[in-house]
Design an enzyme around this catalytic site. Structure first.
Site, PDB file in Angstrom:
ATOM      1  N   LYS A  52       0.841  -1.205   0.000  1.00 29.19           N
ATOM      2  CA  LYS A  52       0.000   0.000   0.000  1.00 29.19           C
ATOM      3  C   LYS A  52       0.873   1.251   0.000  1.00 29.19           C
ATOM      4  CE  LYS A  52      -3.785  -2.608   1.820  1.00 29.19           C
ATOM      5  NZ  LYS A  52      -4.471  -3.228   2.931  1.00 29.19           N
ATOM      6  N   GLN A  96      -5.322  -2.338   8.993  1.00 24.82           N
ATOM      7  CA  GLN A  96      -5.057  -3.621   8.344  1.00 24.82           C
ATOM      8  C   GLN A  96      -5.641  -4.768   9.159  1.00 24.82           C
ATOM      9  OE1 GLN A  96      -3.473  -3.968   5.268  1.00 24.82           O
ATOM     10  NE2 GLN A  96      -4.121  -6.099   5.450  1.00 24.82           N
ATOM     11  N   ASP A 119     -11.667   1.439   2.728  1.00 22.45           N
ATOM     12  CA  ASP A 119     -11.912   0.013   2.475  1.00 22.45           C
ATOM     13  C   ASP A 119     -13.369  -0.258   2.108  1.00 22.45           C
ATOM     14  OD1 ASP A 119      -9.705  -1.655   2.576  1.00 22.45           O
ATOM     15  OD2 ASP A 119      -9.677  -1.758   4.769  1.00 22.45           O
TER      16      ASP A 119
END
Ligand code: NAD
Length: 282
Positions: A52, A96, A119
């Site tokens: 990322k 995460q 997300d």
């Protein structure tokens, strides 16, 4: 048979994000800022977070990674998220997953401000997908839809079969296919006679997390096969998908490889979501 080149499609998407990001400082005085929080040292998470960071660098998005100890309490993590929520210089927040067992993932997801939820996991964003109201779309399912579009496949009127009903892949991709006017069948561990269902599919999306479970005899000639799986081959230990590429590729009309199919799209869509969150909050 077409091998769907997720690397090329994701590179093109990242390039378009990069060009749009480059125009932002003149108009808004800064570029978007994505904060990624990692708790603990799970090896897969370390790799994902690094990827990322690299993607942010490539498209010109500012990235901060916050690494917390495995022993971090749920309260400490929630307080950090709330501080990031109220920080006007932060446009996207990603925690995460998976998290250590003592931290509730549901609480973490709910705490991230929906407008910074890059997300697309926040309950309001999930509801937005199902109710067709404005929302941040989850990255992997959105990436799958872009891969279909990249080879000119319109799901309208097609029979689509999705194996897997997880919140992050199976359920949302089934909804997106439905919204694109496919006729969708969802399969799961209780599905009786899975091959008889998968052989009906003109579009087959496999997100089961079972190495090479879909074999050539389960696929109709000419089917478009999207392999979401990221598994380890039990024999070689190498990365492989949920689809047995060697037996399915000769039958399929198009297929995504693993690696190089859905995986790169997820991260490219994350970059796009970060840009869109930045713009939506101006
Ligand atoms: P999950 O474990 O949450 O869900 C798996 C689903 O598959 C469940 O609904 C289960 O009912 C179904 N399933 C499992 N075995 C089955 C079987 N034998 N027959 C029929 N259905 C079966 O998994 P997930 O989070 O949705 O992930 C699925 C796979 O996709 C994993 O390999 C994961 O690593 C991968 N993944 C890849 C990306 C990416 O960016 N490429 C993103 C997310 C997940």
């Amino acid at each position: 048979m077409t091998i769907i080149d997720g690397k090329a499609v994701s590179a093109a998407l990242k390039e378009s994000v990069k060009q749009r990001v480059a125009e932002l400082p003149e108009k808004y005085g800064r570029v978007p800022h994505l904060v990624v929080v990692r708790v603990g040292e799970d090896p897969a998470s370390v790799v994902y977070v690094r990827n990322k960071e690299k993607a942010c660098e490539a498209v010109g998005i500012k990235n901060s990674t916050i690494v917390l100890a495995e022993s971090t309490s749920e309260e400490e993590l929630l307080n950090l998220i709330m501080a990031l929520n109220s920080d006007d210089t932060v446009d996207g927040i990603l925690v995460q997953l998976p998290l250590p067992g003592h931290i509730s993932e549901a609480k973490v997801i709910e705490t991230i401000a929906r407008e910074k939820d890059v997300d697309g996991f926040h309950p309001y964003n999930v509801a937005g997908l199902w109710q067709k109201t404005p929302h941040v779309a989850p990255c992997t399912p959105a990436g799958i839809m872009k891969l279909l579009a990249s080879i000119g496949v319109d799901p309208k009127g097609k029979r689509a079969v999705v194996i897997g009903r997880s919140n992050i892949v199976g359920l949302p991709v089934a909804k997106m296919l439905l919204d694109a006017n496919a006729t969708v069948t969802m399969c799961h561990t209780r599905t009786v006679d899975l091959p008889s269902v998968t052989r009906q599919a003109e579009i087959l999306v496999v997100a089961a997390g079972r190495a090479k479970m879909v074999t050539g005899d389960m696929v109709a000639p000419g089917a478009i096969v999207i392999d979401v799986g990221m598994d380890r081959d039990p024999e070689t230990g190498k990365l492989c998908g949920d689809v047995d590429f060697d037996s399915v590729a000769p039958i399929a009309g198009a297929i995504t490889p693993v690696p190089g199919g859905v995986g790169p799209m997820t991260i490219a869509c994350l970059m796009e979501n970060t840009l869109e969150c930045f713009l939506a909050n101006r």
